[in-house]
Design an enzyme around this catalytic site. Sequence first.
Site, PDB file in Angstrom:
ATOM      1  N   GLY A  98       0.602  -9.802   6.975  1.00  0.00           N
ATOM      2  CA  GLY A  98       0.403  -8.856   8.065  1.00  0.00           C
ATOM      3  C   GLY A  98      -0.891  -9.097   8.818  1.00  0.00           C
ATOM      4  N   GLY A 147       2.782 -10.515   3.278  1.00  0.00           N
ATOM      5  CA  GLY A 147       4.012 -10.217   3.997  1.00  0.00           C
ATOM      6  C   GLY A 147       4.823 -11.446   4.338  1.00  0.00           C
ATOM      7  N   GLU A 170      -3.991  -9.050  -1.854  1.00  0.00           N
ATOM      8  CA  GLU A 170      -4.316  -7.724  -1.316  1.00  0.00           C
ATOM      9  C   GLU A 170      -5.412  -6.978  -2.067  1.00  0.00           C
ATOM     10  OE1 GLU A 170      -0.300  -8.798   0.280  1.00  0.00           O
ATOM     11  OE2 GLU A 170      -1.285  -8.930  -1.681  1.00  0.00           O
ATOM     12  N   ASP A 178       2.302  -5.613  -1.213  1.00  0.00           N
ATOM     13  CA  ASP A 178       3.357  -4.798  -0.609  1.00  0.00           C
ATOM     14  C   ASP A 178       4.433  -5.696  -0.010  1.00  0.00           C
ATOM     15  OD1 ASP A 178       1.640  -5.668   1.530  1.00  0.00           O
ATOM     16  OD2 ASP A 178       2.521  -4.127   2.806  1.00  0.00           O
TER      17      ASP A 178
END
Length: 402
Positions: A98, A147, A170, A178
């Site tokens: 992301g 991501g 992360e 995630d």
Amino acid sequence: MQSLKLLVTSRRRDSLIRLKRNLSSLPINSSADDLQNQVLVEGKASSRVAILNRPSSLNALNTNIGARLHELYASWEDDPNIGFVVMKGSGRAFCAGGDIVALYHLINEGKIEKCKGFFRTLYSFIYHLGTYLKPHVSMLNGITMGGGAGISIPGTFRLATDRTVFATPETQIGFHPDAGASFHLSRLPGHLGEYLGLTGAKLIGAEMVSCGLATHYSNTDKLPLIEEELGNLVTDDPSVIESCLEKYSDVVYPEKTSALHRIEVLNKCFGHDTVEEIIDAVESEASATNDAWCNSTLKKLKEASPLSLKVSLRSVREGRFQTLDQCLVREYRMSLQGISKRISNDFCEGVRARVVHKDFAPKWEPPSLEKVSDDMVDQYFAPLSESEPNLELPTKQREAFN
């Protein structure tokens, strides 16, 4: 065939409804040209290629890309002339995850709804891919992180190369793995998922195929041949596509220094119930052996956000007993908590320190594991408020295959 056509048509209608809802969260200054150019399309004999096209940002994902992918994949699923889909990236990355810098600025500007729109759009597309009716090939040539793994691993085939670098880093930026990471990490051998999720350690292509994150491996110089042969295929048969990938596959093994060769020690350390016990176990191994891998692992754990470590461990452990949709719905709640600053400012602080200002000295809050309360961790997993809708996934219309 008629029932399949009705199913595809129903899925297409539902996808378009969700897409229109997600498009409302796009940045005001995004033009149609921007949206289209960030995902390029190549038409082949019986396939389509989606090309992530933000090379200067390592193809980092934003709401535009998520919405565009969802739109394209819905239309291709409904087209009887398209047998399968390929995804690849422009430049030296498949996808670095992301666009955390954009999220950082949006949060600091108070534009939380746009951040929510990003997570909602991305996670919805990941579920769409995880329930896709047609074979899918991800060409993971280059950086594949966060991501980027989320938009590839749920597909049918993942081709790694000698340029592939995978990670879920992360915790180093005060967040949690995630985009479906708690689903695919929790299904890796032993406690490899906990190790990767907590430390953000990197895997190369040979390691990815060895542990199952990738389905195939080929050296980079074979990619033009693979793409040419895939482009000439007229099929929707996964076995035909698999034969093509296997034709150009190379047999590789993890290097001697790989964590996969330390799986017994890794399992012994990362199989403990708490982060504190995991760190104690790694410290004991490091003291007893002075092994470079143990020392590196310990360093990564101590550099990560203490709160993120505890949240991420619980997330991977819960993911082991959940379906893809359940993991995505839970991660959506966790992500909204992570950007809200109600529990901690660790996400913005981590992005500031590691990516924006690059002083590499984040001031985590809480600063140590002993100051991370059970209540703080529980808040990440708590239901959203009544005024905050959960992530809605079409589980009745699109049942996950895995």
